[in-house]
Design a protein around this motif. Sequence first.
Motif, PDB file in Angstrom:
ATOM      1  N   THR A   6       0.835  -1.204   0.000  1.00 45.18           N
ATOM      2  CA  THR A   6       0.000   0.000   0.000  1.00 45.18           C
ATOM      3  C   THR A   6       0.865   1.248   0.000  1.00 45.18           C
ATOM      4  OG1 THR A   6      -0.084   0.293   2.386  1.00 45.18           O
ATOM      5  CG2 THR A   6      -1.663  -1.241   1.442  1.00 45.18           C
ATOM      6  N   PRO A   7       0.350   2.367  -0.513  1.00 46.15           N
ATOM      7  CA  PRO A   7       1.114   3.618  -0.514  1.00 46.15           C
ATOM      8  C   PRO A   7       1.431   4.114   0.890  1.00 46.15           C
ATOM      9  CG  PRO A   7      -0.764   3.731  -2.019  1.00 46.15           C
ATOM     10  CD  PRO A   7      -0.933   2.494  -1.198  1.00 46.15           C
ATOM     11  N   THR A   8       0.679   3.670   1.907  1.00 41.88           N
ATOM     12  CA  THR A   8       0.939   4.147   3.263  1.00 41.88           C
ATOM     13  C   THR A   8       2.120   3.448   3.898  1.00 41.88           C
ATOM     14  OG1 THR A   8      -0.603   2.506   4.170  1.00 41.88           O
ATOM     15  CG2 THR A   8      -1.495   4.667   3.599  1.00 41.88           C
ATOM     16  N   ASN A   9       2.812   2.655   3.120  1.00 45.04           N
ATOM     17  CA  ASN A   9       3.916   1.842   3.653  1.00 45.04           C
ATOM     18  C   ASN A   9       5.155   2.121   2.817  1.00 45.04           C
ATOM     19  OD1 ASN A   9       5.230  -0.075   5.126  1.00 45.04           O
ATOM     20  ND2 ASN A   9       4.382  -1.809   3.998  1.00 45.04           N
ATOM     21  N   PRO A  10       5.774   3.283   2.929  1.00 45.99           N
ATOM     22  CA  PRO A  10       6.775   3.732   1.966  1.00 45.99           C
ATOM     23  C   PRO A  10       8.018   2.888   1.912  1.00 45.99           C
ATOM     24  CG  PRO A  10       6.747   5.174   3.879  1.00 45.99           C
ATOM     25  CD  PRO A  10       5.556   4.270   4.002  1.00 45.99           C
ATOM     26  N   GLU A  11       8.338   2.129   2.967  1.00 47.73           N
ATOM     27  CA  GLU A  11       9.572   1.333   2.941  1.00 47.73           C
ATOM     28  C   GLU A  11       9.419   0.061   2.128  1.00 47.73           C
ATOM     29  OE1 GLU A  11       9.618   4.152   5.930  1.00 47.73           O
ATOM     30  OE2 GLU A  11       8.374   2.373   6.038  1.00 47.73           O
ATOM     31  N   GLY A  12       8.241  -0.219   1.601  1.00 45.50           N
ATOM     32  CA  GLY A  12       8.060  -1.445   0.848  1.00 45.50           C
ATOM     33  C   GLY A  12       7.834  -2.630   1.753  1.00 45.50           C
ATOM     34  N   ASN A  13       7.213  -2.422   2.922  1.00 45.02           N
ATOM     35  CA  ASN A  13       6.974  -3.526   3.834  1.00 45.02           C
ATOM     36  C   ASN A  13       5.483  -3.695   4.038  1.00 45.02           C
ATOM     37  OD1 ASN A  13       6.583  -4.968   6.439  1.00 45.02           O
ATOM     38  ND2 ASN A  13       8.829  -4.955   6.404  1.00 45.02           N
ATOM     39  N   PRO A  14       4.942  -4.913   3.794  1.00 46.91           N
ATOM     40  CA  PRO A  14       3.500  -5.100   3.848  1.00 46.91           C
ATOM     41  C   PRO A  14       2.961  -5.390   5.234  1.00 46.91           C
ATOM     42  CG  PRO A  14       4.516  -7.121   3.181  1.00 46.91           C
ATOM     43  CD  PRO A  14       5.626  -6.113   3.360  1.00 46.91           C
ATOM     44  N   GLU A  15       3.822  -5.505   6.243  1.00 43.55           N
ATOM     45  CA  GLU A  15       3.314  -5.826   7.573  1.00 43.55           C
ATOM     46  C   GLU A  15       2.729  -4.563   8.207  1.00 43.55           C
ATOM     47  OE1 GLU A  15       5.225  -8.146  10.437  1.00 43.55           O
ATOM     48  OE2 GLU A  15       6.098  -9.493   8.985  1.00 43.55           O
ATOM     49  N   LEU A  16       1.471  -4.285   7.875  1.00 41.83           N
ATOM     50  CA  LEU A  16       0.781  -3.132   8.424  1.00 41.83           C
ATOM     51  C   LEU A  16       0.310  -3.468   9.827  1.00 41.83           C
ATOM     52  CD1 LEU A  16      -1.271  -2.318   5.241  1.00 41.83           C
ATOM     53  CD2 LEU A  16       0.946  -1.431   5.920  1.00 41.83           C
ATOM     54  N   ALA A  17      -0.333  -2.519  10.470  1.00 44.28           N
ATOM     55  CA  ALA A  17      -0.831  -2.756  11.824  1.00 44.28           C
ATOM     56  C   ALA A  17      -1.837  -3.890  11.779  1.00 44.28           C
ATOM     57  CB  ALA A  17      -1.474  -1.487  12.357  1.00 44.28           C
ATOM     58  N   ILE A  75      11.882   4.814   8.680  1.00 42.66           N
ATOM     59  CA  ILE A  75      12.398   3.504   8.319  1.00 42.66           C
ATOM     60  C   ILE A  75      11.668   2.470   9.167  1.00 42.66           C
ATOM     61  CG2 ILE A  75      14.315   3.552   9.993  1.00 42.66           C
ATOM     62  CD1 ILE A  75      15.979   2.010   7.872  1.00 42.66           C
ATOM     63  N   ARG A  76      11.217   1.404   8.516  1.00 42.86           N
ATOM     64  CA  ARG A  76      10.539   0.309   9.205  1.00 42.86           C
ATOM     65  C   ARG A  76      11.548  -0.824   9.383  1.00 42.86           C
ATOM     66  NH1 ARG A  76       5.334  -2.040  10.095  1.00 42.86           N
ATOM     67  NH2 ARG A  76       4.362  -0.140   9.273  1.00 42.86           N
ATOM     68  N   LEU A  77      11.812  -1.135  10.643  1.00 46.00           N
ATOM     69  CA  LEU A  77      12.746  -2.217  10.985  1.00 46.00           C
ATOM     70  C   LEU A  77      11.942  -3.370  11.551  1.00 46.00           C
ATOM     71  CD1 LEU A  77      15.489  -0.008  12.689  1.00 46.00           C
ATOM     72  CD2 LEU A  77      15.417  -0.823  10.318  1.00 46.00           C
ATOM     73  N   ASP A 102       7.012  -4.282  14.518  1.00 46.58           N
ATOM     74  CA  ASP A 102       8.101  -3.573  13.863  1.00 46.58           C
ATOM     75  C   ASP A 102       8.421  -2.263  14.588  1.00 46.58           C
ATOM     76  OD1 ASP A 102       8.024  -5.591  12.027  1.00 46.58           O
ATOM     77  OD2 ASP A 102       7.087  -4.400  10.437  1.00 46.58           O
ATOM     78  N   LEU A 103       9.663  -1.835  14.417  1.00 47.87           N
ATOM     79  CA  LEU A 103      10.125  -0.576  14.983  1.00 47.87           C
ATOM     80  C   LEU A 103      10.102   0.487  13.881  1.00 47.87           C
ATOM     81  CD1 LEU A 103      11.469   0.915  17.431  1.00 47.87           C
ATOM     82  CD2 LEU A 103      13.672   0.174  16.458  1.00 47.87           C
ATOM     83  N   ILE A 104       9.365   1.572  14.111  1.00 44.63           N
ATOM     84  CA  ILE A 104       9.277   2.672  13.142  1.00 44.63           C
ATOM     85  C   ILE A 104      10.081   3.843  13.693  1.00 44.63           C
ATOM     86  CG2 ILE A 104       7.750   4.140  11.791  1.00 44.63           C
ATOM     87  CD1 ILE A 104       7.316   1.140  11.353  1.00 44.63           C
ATOM     88  N   VAL A 105      11.076   4.297  12.914  1.00 40.73           N
ATOM     89  CA  VAL A 105      11.968   5.368  13.365  1.00 40.73           C
ATOM     90  C   VAL A 105      11.931   6.503  12.335  1.00 40.73           C
ATOM     91  CG1 VAL A 105      14.312   5.982  14.043  1.00 40.73           C
ATOM     92  CG2 VAL A 105      13.459   3.657  14.453  1.00 40.73           C
ATOM     93  N   PRO A 106      11.592   7.729  12.730  1.00 34.52           N
ATOM     94  CA  PRO A 106      11.626   8.866  11.798  1.00 34.52           C
ATOM     95  C   PRO A 106      13.069   9.202  11.402  1.00 34.52           C
ATOM     96  CG  PRO A 106      10.304   9.365  13.753  1.00 34.52           C
ATOM     97  CD  PRO A 106      11.069   8.118  14.048  1.00 34.52           C
ATOM     98  N   LEU A 107      13.282   9.482  10.122  1.00 35.93           N
ATOM     99  CA  LEU A 107      14.601   9.862   9.611  1.00 35.93           C
ATOM    100  C   LEU A 107      14.427  11.026   8.652  1.00 35.93           C
ATOM    101  CD1 LEU A 107      16.130   6.309   8.825  1.00 35.93           C
ATOM    102  CD2 LEU A 107      16.496   7.696  10.864  1.00 35.93           C
TER     103      LEU A 107
END
Length: 890
Positions: A6-17, A75-77, A102-107
């Motif tokens: 989805t566009p709401t997942n900019p890092e290319g990771n599909p593991e949404l909430a 960044i989604r870790l 997942d850990l979400i960190v603003p960069l």
Amino acid sequence: MDIATTPTNPEGNPELADAARTPHEPPVILREDYRPFGWLVPEVKLDFDLGLTQTRVRTELTVQRNARADHAETIRLNGDGLKPVSVSVDGAPADWRMDAGDLIVPLREDAHLIVIETEIAPSANTQLMGLYASGGMLCTQCEAEGFRRITFFPDRPDVLSVYTVRMAGPKAVFPVLLCNGNKVAEGDKGDGTHWAEWHDPWPKPSYLFALVAGDLVANSKPFTTCSGREVECNIWVRKEDLARTDHALASLHCSMKWDEDVFGREYDLDLYNIVAVSDFNMGAMENKGLNVFNTKYVLADADTATDADFDAVEGVIAHEYFHNWSGNRVTCRDWFQLSLKEGFTVLRDQLFSQDMRGEAVKRIEDVRILRAAQFPEDAGPLAHPIRPDSYREISNFYTATVYNKGAEVIRMMRSMTGVERFRQGTDLYFERHDGEAATCEDFVKAIEDGAGIDLAQFRLWYRQAGTPRVAVAQAVEGETLRLTLRQTVPPTAGQPDKQPMPIPLRVAVHSRSGALGAEQLVVLDEERQSFSLPLAGPDPVVSINRGFTAPVLIERDLARDDLVFLAAHDDDPFARSEALQELAVGHLVGAASGTLSDEEQAAGETAIIGAFASSLADNALDDAMRGELLVLPSETYLFEAMAGSGGTGERKADPGAIHTVREGLKAAIGTALAAELAALHARASAVALDDPAGRGARKVKTIALGLIAAADPARAGDLAAQQYDAADNMTDRQGALMVLCGLDHPARADKLAAFYDRYKDNALVVDKWFTLQALSLHPDVIEHTRALADHPDFTMKNPNRVRSLYMAFAGNPKGFHSADGEGYRMIADVILALDPINPQTAARFVPSLGRWRRIEPERAALMKGELERIMAAGKLSRDTFEQVSRSLEG
């Protein structure tokens, strides 16, 4: 995960909430939604403070914005079961948050240094993914998504990093500290702890990370590469296992030399370490420079390992070594490309084993495995292409389709191009993509360009599921034979309509007068096609798909006498074996289906006995090949043949009937050839262990014993007891015990007890003891299996032990397909009990129940009912949920 949805997942990771999802609805990941990750991670530094119950991990990530990806402000870790102790960015506390693990960190800038500290509990990790404890040591398994159980990271294969790892721990507990790459420093702290630092100069994805810490010793011998570099090679095991590692070390050296000679691939580090671990979900793992192996594929000597075990050690050692280039130096972009590394590497290990042990028998063995495991997969609800389009849990796609069929697809390219041009293509592939995360398309394009061949239509093999069927018709036209072939690819889940694919077939036209025709390659690339082939003489007999050049089902109405001729005279060993198999399949399926008259059954039985007699009498055969010609088709293969294409027609497989007619044919062979089989057993028994002919002799000895047992159980029991007592190797001892396990004979209980008492301290051999009983033909096999589950040595926490009992039972058609459904119930109970402990292993049991659509109605209802019971239990892992839901819906 490795794909964006989805566009709401900019890092290319599909593991949404996942808060909005129930545990029963894991997301579907689509190949078409792949997006590059928003950040590069060129350098990773890890610092481990090791402990069995608690390990602290400090992670430094150097990150840079990826110019080839969409702009990302965070960044989604990925994390699984982790909680950060601290998170900082560029030395300052970070404003982080958690999202579905997942850990979400603003960069905000283009480059940053992220530092994360986590704590994990290895001894509590029963999933055996990530960092876990095994018998007092620490080890890792990170493929496919285990690294996220160690630290927060973009855990996807297209993020390549150079790793530097420092590890410290109590020296008395962890005297040996191993990691990827080369050791660059080590020392003692003076307080009973010590440390080691490792550096791997080659960028790798996180799934190739490995760490081992424990009380180990090494069998070491250097290998000198083709350029003259010396590589330190070590097989690390527990001290008591050291004497059983010579074969593994020799196999490693042979693999390194072979890969240089055949594929031009030289090893690229100063060290090559292999560690044997007793608790392991897989067979082995190719982590860069530090392979972690299941002990089953490292330890071998004549007293504890069979000839087949020696072969397996050699093959798996080779497979993981070959991954150094086909998997590590060139890795896969995303998990949909898994066959890029696995299919190619399986082909490489098959070719290696052919060169080590002989092409003919090895090819027959590989095809037997394909038909037993992959053909049923292709015909069932879990069918998928070798490059899947979607998944819920990637661990479910470590399948026979991705591995074994993937190898066959690449082998077809090799057949179509020829060996030299194929090598040109693989050289180009390694040159183009060294240090990259590539795709299956990249591989096909390299073969296409390097070998100078058009593979546009061939790419359908990567997209379409199902086993093609090739119908064969022939007609003599003057001095030629007109061979007409028609291909159909059956519908599979999500793919109702298929296009014709290129199918290379090696063909020869022989003459019943004795003249053998020249072989040629034809490529069927249309739905229907005809080929003109020269005659070798009158009464032509076609030998087709020689060497099994294509993973297809051949459908032809060949006269029984022609099959007997091919079984006795074909100059292609695989085709000779195949003719005998075809003869037996036609007879057994017809008998089990009730479509043969008494006269036809008698004639078929006579022909098969005659073919067996010819194999026994043919002095030109060695015993290894003779053994292949004395093996009847498995009940699993007969099951698939009886069910027909897709199992959607009126005919369904009847496991009870299949078992009855197959055992009846064995008894008929054993009765008619009693004297010849007894003579074979006696001759083979006289061959010494170290005789070069001993391997084949041991093989036919036990095959003969099994045929004798079907006809004369009392006589076979006596012979088996004698063979057991006289055995000076595990192959003979296990073969004798296998036959005894299926008999009501006085020696059965005595020899089982003697075997256990002799090897009760050897876990791998105790696994054999469980397996022999769970696989037996004994009428009380279900009761025996249930009793073994209560044995003090049985545990659900060790994957080897679980597989040794329950996977063996699930592969025993007699017990598993018991008409009262007790076998199905037992396996369903295992899945439910195992899923909370080790979901990856639990999910492996589901396909045995998932073939219910291809079976007769009474058993089908029982199998489906057990799947529904599993689904109704709720709280299933993603692994098991996906397998069960697809089995019910597909």
